[in-house]
Structures are given as structure tokens and as C-alpha cells.
Scaffold this motif. Structure first.
Motif, mmCIF file in Angstrom:
data_model
loop_
_atom_site.group_PDB
_atom_site.id
_atom_site.type_symbol
_atom_site.label_atom_id
_atom_site.label_comp_id
_atom_site.label_asym_id
_atom_site.label_seq_id
_atom_site.Cartn_x
_atom_site.Cartn_y
_atom_site.Cartn_z
ATOM 1 N N SER A 185 0.845 -1.196 0.000
ATOM 2 C CA SER A 185 0.000 0.000 0.000
ATOM 3 C C SER A 185 0.878 1.243 0.000
ATOM 4 O O SER A 185 2.036 1.202 0.443
ATOM 5 C CB SER A 185 -0.903 0.013 1.232
ATOM 6 N N PRO A 186 0.353 2.376 -0.471
ATOM 7 C CA PRO A 186 1.108 3.635 -0.422
ATOM 8 C C PRO A 186 1.517 4.003 1.002
ATOM 9 O O PRO A 186 2.586 4.570 1.217
ATOM 10 C CB PRO A 186 0.119 4.655 -1.002
ATOM 11 N N GLU A 187 0.673 3.663 1.969
ATOM 12 C CA GLU A 187 0.980 3.977 3.370
ATOM 13 C C GLU A 187 2.220 3.202 3.838
ATOM 14 O O GLU A 187 3.118 3.770 4.485
ATOM 15 C CB GLU A 187 -0.212 3.636 4.258
ATOM 16 N N ARG B 164 5.980 4.624 4.845
ATOM 17 C CA ARG B 164 6.597 4.277 6.119
ATOM 18 C C ARG B 164 8.003 3.707 5.918
ATOM 19 O O ARG B 164 8.959 4.117 6.573
ATOM 20 C CB ARG B 164 5.731 3.263 6.877
ATOM 21 N N GLU B 165 8.132 2.758 4.998
ATOM 22 C CA GLU B 165 9.427 2.098 4.791
ATOM 23 C C GLU B 165 10.468 3.068 4.243
ATOM 24 O O GLU B 165 11.617 3.096 4.701
ATOM 25 C CB GLU B 165 9.271 0.892 3.851
ATOM 26 N N TYR B 166 10.081 3.851 3.239
ATOM 27 C CA TYR B 166 11.026 4.783 2.636
ATOM 28 C C TYR B 166 11.206 6.044 3.483
ATOM 29 O O TYR B 166 12.296 6.621 3.535
ATOM 30 C CB TYR B 166 10.570 5.156 1.220
ATOM 31 N N GLY B 167 10.125 6.457 4.145
ATOM 32 C CA GLY B 167 10.173 7.687 4.932
ATOM 33 C C GLY B 167 11.166 7.612 6.071
ATOM 34 O O GLY B 167 11.828 8.601 6.411
ATOM 35 N N ARG B 168 11.301 6.447 6.675
ATOM 36 C CA ARG B 168 12.253 6.292 7.771
ATOM 37 C C ARG B 168 13.674 6.567 7.286
ATOM 38 O O ARG B 168 14.475 7.176 7.993
ATOM 39 C CB ARG B 168 12.157 4.878 8.345
ATOM 40 N N LEU B 169 13.985 6.100 6.086
ATOM 41 C CA LEU B 169 15.318 6.330 5.541
ATOM 42 C C LEU B 169 15.508 7.781 5.119
ATOM 43 O O LEU B 169 16.589 8.349 5.267
ATOM 44 C CB LEU B 169 15.568 5.395 4.355
ATOM 45 N N LEU B 170 14.443 8.392 4.585
ATOM 46 C CA LEU B 170 14.528 9.795 4.168
ATOM 47 C C LEU B 170 14.750 10.730 5.352
ATOM 48 O O LEU B 170 15.289 11.834 5.189
ATOM 49 C CB LEU B 170 13.257 10.195 3.411
ATOM 50 N N ASP B 171 14.355 10.283 6.543
ATOM 51 C CA ASP B 171 14.548 11.106 7.735
ATOM 52 C C ASP B 171 16.004 11.158 8.189
ATOM 53 O O ASP B 171 16.358 11.956 9.061
ATOM 54 C CB ASP B 171 13.691 10.568 8.889
ATOM 55 N N ILE B 172 16.844 10.289 7.620
ATOM 56 C CA ILE B 172 18.262 10.277 7.993
ATOM 57 C C ILE B 172 18.997 11.257 7.084
ATOM 58 O O ILE B 172 19.055 11.079 5.870
ATOM 59 C CB ILE B 172 18.862 8.863 7.840
ATOM 60 N N PHE C 249 8.250 -4.679 -7.996
ATOM 61 C CA PHE C 249 8.248 -3.228 -7.808
ATOM 62 C C PHE C 249 8.721 -2.551 -9.089
ATOM 63 O O PHE C 249 9.441 -3.134 -9.903
ATOM 64 C CB PHE C 249 9.142 -2.823 -6.630
ATOM 65 N N ALA C 250 8.301 -1.332 -9.257
ATOM 66 C CA ALA C 250 8.653 -0.571 -10.455
ATOM 67 C C ALA C 250 9.813 0.365 -10.139
ATOM 68 O O ALA C 250 9.784 1.073 -9.135
ATOM 69 C CB ALA C 250 7.456 0.247 -10.939
ATOM 70 N N GLY C 251 10.818 0.355 -11.013
ATOM 71 C CA GLY C 251 11.944 1.263 -10.823
ATOM 72 C C GLY C 251 12.857 0.830 -9.704
ATOM 73 O O GLY C 251 12.504 -0.023 -8.879
ATOM 74 N N GLY C 252 14.049 1.403 -9.648
ATOM 75 C CA GLY C 252 15.011 0.995 -8.635
ATOM 76 C C GLY C 252 15.446 2.129 -7.741
ATOM 77 O O GLY C 252 16.371 1.968 -6.953
ATOM 78 N N ASN C 253 14.772 3.307 -7.848
ATOM 79 C CA ASN C 253 15.204 4.436 -7.052
ATOM 80 C C ASN C 253 13.996 5.232 -6.563
ATOM 81 O O ASN C 253 13.067 5.475 -7.311
ATOM 82 C CB ASN C 253 16.124 5.338 -7.895
#
Length: 403
Positions: free
Chosen positions: A353-355, A359-367, A381-385
């Protein structure tokens, strides 16, 4: 005998170096076979047969050599008279005070020594005292996914790479389980025997534990909570709910014994903002995923935790120190540190889900630093980045040792 260069090449670098080479790891992970590989490599380099002595101390053949004095006397008589002697001492912990023997040999004779062992007596404070600055330890693990694939190609029909990863997670990496085509039940029979011999020989008998059922309940709790933070207090509370009273210190003692027997690995937490290692709510991972299934049975809802376990072990194999990351109230699955470099890794079986994606990517973006960040997953999954975060299939990450 399938070559395992990840270990052999590393150890061969230290041939003739004035250090005792100690190979440690859980039972049946391949230490004895690696010793034989080292012997073969040395013969290829011109070391003669009469310069090599090889002993397996869990064999009845050497039942009479169980004391330091007997071992020293025997080895001294068999040292080569034509140059350096290369000693390969397998399961050396079976000989009481063995460290005194190898220390004396290193001091008084022209020898190069390689030893293996499977329990805490190999890395105790006594060894550090006797061999201070004179040994190099090599941790041997069950097969990596890359090594597992080599075994599969040798002994069975290879499936699609992603299907093979599912098999690897379920069947684990003990070499003995992949020497021919076994059913899952047959694999778990092999692994359960490894588990039993480790628990009852390396832990219960050596430590004279009387409340074996108490130990086994702690094992099952740890196995069932891989990838979750927990404390001795939470285990005590769990056992109390089952009318089993146990204090926190005893729980910690049992967990330490499981670590010393190489069944469990303790993964501490690191506060990314505070830049400090936290001393509470650690995680524990298994030496091999098949241990969980052989003891608790297979369940689909355990796969996500076992994928995390697989990635954790792979990072250790690659020489990283690994921590669970803490950012405010969020958690990063792994921070892997090696020689000043870092990797941040999130492991997800699937992102449905988008949520969940946020959550998964947002934790890394906070670093807020420039070290590489990865989300590893097993779904399509689509794309690698994703905003600078690299997305990879877990199988691809495991087979690519550039990271």
C-alpha cells in the motif's frame, strides 16, 4: 567438497603468520571441511604431506588425547623434522586446557596452527589470557545464499532465482542439508539434530543446567521473536504467564549461553541522532533460519522475520558491524558499519500500500546524511530508485557482494 572461497581465501592470507588461526561457529556449519580445503590449498603451494598433521578430536581415534599434557606429548613427537609443521586441530575444545598446548608450541617450535571449535570455550577469557595478541579468529557461518546456489547447481535442479530464495529461507544453509535433494521434513530432521546436540552438549551438559525445560522455553521465545526487540523482563513476564517463575539475571545468563554456542546473535540498537549505542531492547537473530522451522514448525507469517535474519547474517559475513537503528520513535532495520562506511537498510517482504511505502522509505529519508540507503523486498516493484533510496530484490542484494 564444494570450495568456499569467502573463508579459504581470507584464512590463506595468514599462512605462516605468527598467529594461531581459530575458526569458530555453530556445529555443522562447515568448519571441518574448510580445514580440509586449507590443507588442499597448502599442498598446491608445495607444502609436503609430512609437514601436515590433522586431528579431529570428536573422533574416537583420539579418545585418549583429552588432556593438555597428552596432546603436547603426542604432537611434539610427530612434528616434522624437515621444516615447518602445519597443525590442523579440529574440535579442539574437546581437549582440556588446549590453549596452553598451542601457546607452548607456538613459542618453542616451528609450527603454523589452525584450530576449530563450536562453543564458548573457544573464546573464553582464559583463551584471551593465554593467547593475548597471538590469535586471529574467523567466524564461520552456514551457507550464504550465493554458496547455497552453488550447492543447488551441484546436487539438485535449480529453480527461478526468487523461488530459490524462498527455499533458502525455509531450508536454511547448513551444508549437510544440501548435499542431496531432501524434502523439508528431512532437512528439519538434520537441523533438529544439530540443534539438540548444541543445546544438550554445548550448553546443558557443559554448564550443568538442571532446568532444561526452562532453557528450552527461552529458546522458543527467542526463536519466535526474531526481528523484534525484547528484554529479559519481557521473557520473564511471558514465562510468568505460563506459571514459570524466572528472574531477569537467569534469563540473561541463558541468552548468553545461546550466544556462546553460536545459536543466537545479539544485535544492539544505535541512536542515529544521539550517535550512541543503546543498552536496552536488543534484537536477536538465529545462526540459520532452518533452526526456527525445525523447532517451531513452518508458518507463512514468519517469513518476513526470516528474510530480515538472512540479510543480517549476510551483512555479518561481509564484515559489517550491524545495529538496529533508532530515529525518534521509528526504527531502521539495519545500520551496517565497516571501516568508516555505512549502509542503511530496510527489509520488507512486500509493500502492499502507499501507506506502507511511505513508512518504509520515509524512515530512511529522515536520515540526513549521504551514506547509501536501501529498501530490500521480495515483491514486484517498479523502478530501482525512490528519492535517492535504492530498491532491490533481496536475492539480488545477497548475490551482489559489492555492497
Amino acid at each position: 567438497m564444494i570450495y568456499r572461497p569467502i573463508y579459504v581465501d581470507k584464512i590463506m592470507t595468514y599462512v605462516n603468520a605468527p598467529f594461531i588461526k581459530i575458526l569458530t561457529g555453530i556445529r555443522r556449519c562447515g568448519k571441518s571441511t574448510i580445514l580440509k580445503m586449507l590443507i588442499d590449498e597448502m599442498k598446491k603451494k608445495g607444502i609436503r604431506e609430512n609437514q601436515i598433521l590433522h586431528y579431529s578430536f570428536d573422533s574416537l581415534e583420539y579418545e585418549d588425547i583429552k588432556t593438555a599434557k597428552a596432546l603436547f606429548s603426542h604432537l611434539k613427537q610427530h612434528l616434522s623434522s624437515e621444516g615447518k609443521t602445519y597443525l590442523f586441530l579440529d574440535e579442539i575444545q574437546e581437549v582440556k586446557s588446549w590453549e596452553k598446548v598451542v601457546n607452548s608450541l607456538m613459542t618453542d617450535y616451528d609450527v603454523d596452527i589452525y584450530v576449530t571449535g563450536s562453543n564458548s570455550r573457544m573464546m573464553s577469557s582464559e583463551i584471551s589470557t593465554y593467547l593475548t595478541g597471538r590469535y586471529i579468529a574467523f567466524r564461520i557461518y552456514p551457507l550464504s545464499f550465493s554458496e547455497y546456489m552453488i550447492f543447488r547447481k551441484e546436487y539438485a535442479e535449480v529453480l527461478d532465482l526468487h523461488a530459490e530464495l524462498a527455499n533458502y529461507v525455509r531450508l536454511g544453509g547448513f551444508p549437510a542439508a544440501h548435499l542431496q535433494k531432501y524434502t523439508p521434513d528431512e532437512v528439519y530432521t538434520i537441523v533438529k539434530d544439530i540443534y539438540n546436540s548444541t543445546i544438550f552438549t554445548d550448553i546443558v551438559r557443559r554448564n550443568q543446567i538442571r532446568k532444561v525445560d526452562q532453557l528450552e522455553r527461552i529458546v522458543k521465545f527467542a526463536f519466535d521473536n526474531v526481528g523484534r526487540t525484547f528484554s529479559a523482563a519481557s521473557i520473564s513476564k511471558y514465562l510468568k504467564s505460563e506459571n514459570r517463575s524466572i528472574d531477569n539475571e537467569t534469563v540473561y545468563n541463558y541468552l548468553s549461553k545461546l550466544e556462546n554456542a553460536y545459536i543466537l546473535y545479539r544485535c544492539g540498537r544505535f541512536d542515529i541522532q544521539g550517535k550512541e549505542i543503546l543498552k536496552t531492547q536488543e534484537k536477536f537473530y538465529l545462526a540459520d533460519t532452518a533452526l526456527r522451522y525445525s523447532v517451531l514448525g513452518y508458518s507463512p507469517d514468519s517469513v518476513a522475520a526470516m528474510l530480515e535474519n538472512v540479510v543480517y547474517l549476510e551483512l555479518l559475513r561481509r564484515g559489517y558491524k550491524v545495529y538496529v537503528g533508532k530515529v525518534d520513535n521509528a526504527e531502521i532495520d539495519f545500520i551496517a558499519v565497516k571501516q568508516g562506511n555505512k549502509l542503511y537498510i530496510q527489509v520488507a517482504q512486500e509493500i502492499g500500500s502507499p501507506e506502507t511505502e511511505r513508512r518504509e522509505y520515509g524512515r530512511l529519508l529522515d536520515i540526513r546524511d549521504n551514506y547509501p540507503k536501501y529498501v530490500l523486498r521480495t515483491d514486484v516493484f517498479a523502478g530501482g530508485n525512490y528519492e535517492g533510496i535504492k530498491t532491490m530484490h533481496i536475492a539480488d542484494f545477497l548475490l551482489n557482494d559489492e555492497y
